[in-house]
Design an enzyme around this catalytic site. Structure first.
Site: not given
Length: 633
Positions: A306, A358
């Site tokens: 993330d 991401e």
């Protein structure tokens, strides 16, 4: 202490402190030894004193002793039972005492508490050897990857609002995802966290599956059952920042320990968290150990890392404008080096897993090899494609011809990285509306647009991801505090949309051209990508075998195109794979054109062609059945 124990202690301490301790959870934390003793070890280099408190000593500290100059404190207790709770009491240099969580704990009590649980060593007998053997032999770039993104706390709940357990999710979610034709589940973070509203992205248990849904063993059983059902499992993981709570990692020993010493660098304003100091060797050992624990011990098939952009740029966060490194640019050199070390360590040990970034910027070579200066991921979310595609489909069809480049721009960079095409949770929350609600027009046209958009994703080069609820066109945007609107499926249009998604997924998985050459230019032929005036678009997806390909044709306006000509490489007979406007899917076509005869009439650079009726606001997928092959001569 025996000589072998001293040697092991010295070695493990050295590896942890030099950034090479990639199994640090086997040394630090709490461990039940074979003879019944329970060892406790914690890294707190600037602490004046450290003790362990728990249910076994009435929460009164039992002192630990420093292990030389390693910064590690250790001790052994004999009257501790499996299942008891504990924390560490840290006395900082100024004499202040603070109870802290165990950073290496593998299970915590259920929220709102955050005490760690004394666990016995893992003894699980796995039943996924066949899955792992197949995974080892396959190259993910040449395999279908169709991901169902799930938030376990809101996929389904009990009528009283209680969470489903890992066991209940195994009984319901696994067969559902399998029947729908997905190849992988991607779980929003399951690492332990306190605040539901953080969705798991503000973590403190970097080795602990959340106890909301059950025990560590229950989680491992869930993964095992996924693999037995031929479902891979990816989990979101957050190595950039951690929870703000003062009893977690922040100022662990009374000074900046896991976070940056500079308070401006440590404070993550955008997400209300603390940033890890990724240049600190002990933090590198901690985080890389965490990644390898999930991939190795827990048998995960991949991690979606993330907020990679936050680790790549010094000025990514709010209020950091103008920050530069010693070379005068905004790259976070420590963050870049950490990501390269992370992926190097992962792929040395697990070359067949997925490491997914991401990452929303244009940083080069995110999926490039570390040896060539890349970050070393094997996949990156294609955020540009996602935003442009949603912008196009949210637009009134009347104006789409003027914004045709929203679709075609992605053709320019589609092979710059190895991409996953995501319609993720971030796009259906905080007032952005659900995918179905984004679509223009009345309810019928909203579903027609959604079917066409999902087909466009399935045909476009790249692997794919879809967030839960979108598969049947849930109208309400996602709410993390409640289950999905399963009641929608009482509506025929929602049931037909769900049936469509399952059919599309089956077509995707069964046809190699839609995934076998996702990352190679030879995997796509641009047959009709310049017809902005009619708002139609078409291309051919090619497999490795010459005569294995799929034609994709799209009509982005609610006007049927009769006698629409499609160029193809060979004359002969072609067959329909999918018509998004079929009555069974909620469309209007009761009788489908299923066979097409291509003749030697050149069109759009192709030597042969055939005519179709291109459905209004619809798409066709067609493949060759029996074509005239070129002579070997």
């Amino acid at each position: 202490m025996a000589e072998t124990e001293l040697t092991t202690t010295a070695t493990q301490s050295y590896l942890f402190n030099t950034g090479q301790g990639f199994q640090s959870q086997d040394y630090l934390g709490c461990h039940v030894e074979a003879d019944g003793r329970v060892s406790f070890r914690v890294w707190a280099p600037q602490a004046q004193a450290v003790g362990v408190v728990g249910t076994f000593n009435q929460w009164k500290p039992t002192a630990l002793t420093p292990v030389g100059t390693t910064g590690i404190w250790a001790g052994e207790l004999t009257q501790v039972k499996v299942g008891e709770l504990y924390k560490f009491e840290i006395t900082s240099a100024d004499g202040a005492k603070q109870l802290k969580v165990d950073p290496f704990a593998q299970q915590f009590e259920r929220k709102p508490g955050d005490a760690a649980v004394v666990l016995a060593p893992i003894t699980k007998q796995w039943h996924d050897s066949l899955w792992l053997a197949r995974r080892k032999k396959s190259n993910p770039a040449n395999r279908p990857i169709n991901i169902y993104e799930v938030h376990l706390g809101s996929w389904r709940r009990h009528s009283n609002g209680d969470y489903d357990t890992y066991a209940e999710l195994a009984a319901e979610l696994i067969p559902y995802a399998h029947q729908m034709g997905y190849t992988h589940l991607e779980l929003m973070p399951v690492m332990e966290h306190l605040l539901d509203a953080s969705w798991g992205y503000q973590q403190f248990g970097y080795f602990a599956p959340t106890s909301r849904f059950g025990s560590r063993e229950d989680f491992l059983s869930f993964i095992d059952q996924c693999h037995q059902a031929n479902l891979g499992v990816i989990v979101d993981w957050v190595p950039g920042h951690f929870i703000r709570n003062y009893d977690a990692l922040y100022h662990y020993d009374g000074t900046p320990t896991y976070e940056y010493a500079d308070p401006d660098q440590a404070d993550n304003h955008r997400w209300g968290a603390w940033n890890f100091d990724l240049g600190k060797t002990q933090v590198q050992s901690f985080l890389i150990s965490s990644a390898l624990y999930w991939l190795g011990t827990c048998h995960l098939d991949g991690l979606r890392v993330d907020a990679v952009s936050n680790m790549l740029y010094l000025d990514y966060d709010e209020g950091r404008e103008g920050q530069v490194n010693q070379y005068g640019d905004n790259r976070n050199l420590a963050g870049i080096a950490f990501l390269q070390a992370l992926n190097t360590a992962v792929f040395e040990r697990h070359p067949d897993v997925l490491m997914i970034a991401e990452e929303s910027s244009s940083f080069p070579q995110v999926t490039g090899p570390v040896a060539q200066g890349g970050l070393g991921f094997n996949y990156k979310w294609n955020m540009g494609w996602m935003h442009d595609t949603l912008d196009f489909f949210e637009m009134d069809p009347l104006y789409r011809h003027d914004h045709y480049k929203l679709l075609t721009f992605a053709f320019v960079y589609m092979f710059d990285e190895q991409f996953i095409l995501p319609f993720s949770h971030d796009e259906v929350v905080h007032g952005k509306k659900s995918l179905m609600h984004k679509m223009p027009g009345d309810r019928y046209n909203q579903f027609a647009n959604l079917r066409t958009m999902l087909t466009y994703m399935a045909a476009f080069p790249g692997k794919q991801l879809n967030f839960m609820g979108s598969e049947w066109g849930q109208f309400l945007e996602w709410r993390d505090w409640d289950q999905l609107e399963w009641v929608d499926l009482k509506d025929p249009l929602n049931r037909q949309m769900q049936h469509f998604t399952a059919a599309l997924n089956q077509v995707y998985t069964a046809n190699r051209p839609l995934w076998e050459l996702d990352h190679e230019p030879r995997g796509i032929v641009y047959s009709n990508t310049d017809d902005a005036a009619s708002s139609t678009l078409g291309f051919i997806r090619q497999a490795k075998r010459k005569y294995s390909f799929v034609i994709a044709a799209f009509n982005f306006v609610p006007v049927e195109r009769r006698r629409y000509r499609i160029g193809v490489p060979y004359s002969g007979e072609y067959e329909l794979l999918l018509n998004t406007e079929a009555k069974a899917f909620g469309g209007t076509w009761t009788k489908l054109e299923t066979t097409f005869i291509a003749v030697n009439r050149p069109h759009k650079g192709q030597p042969a062609s055939f005519e179709v009726t291109l459905p209004a606001m619809g798409a066709l997928l067609i493949r060759p059945r029996q074509v005239k092959r070129e002579s070997k001569k």
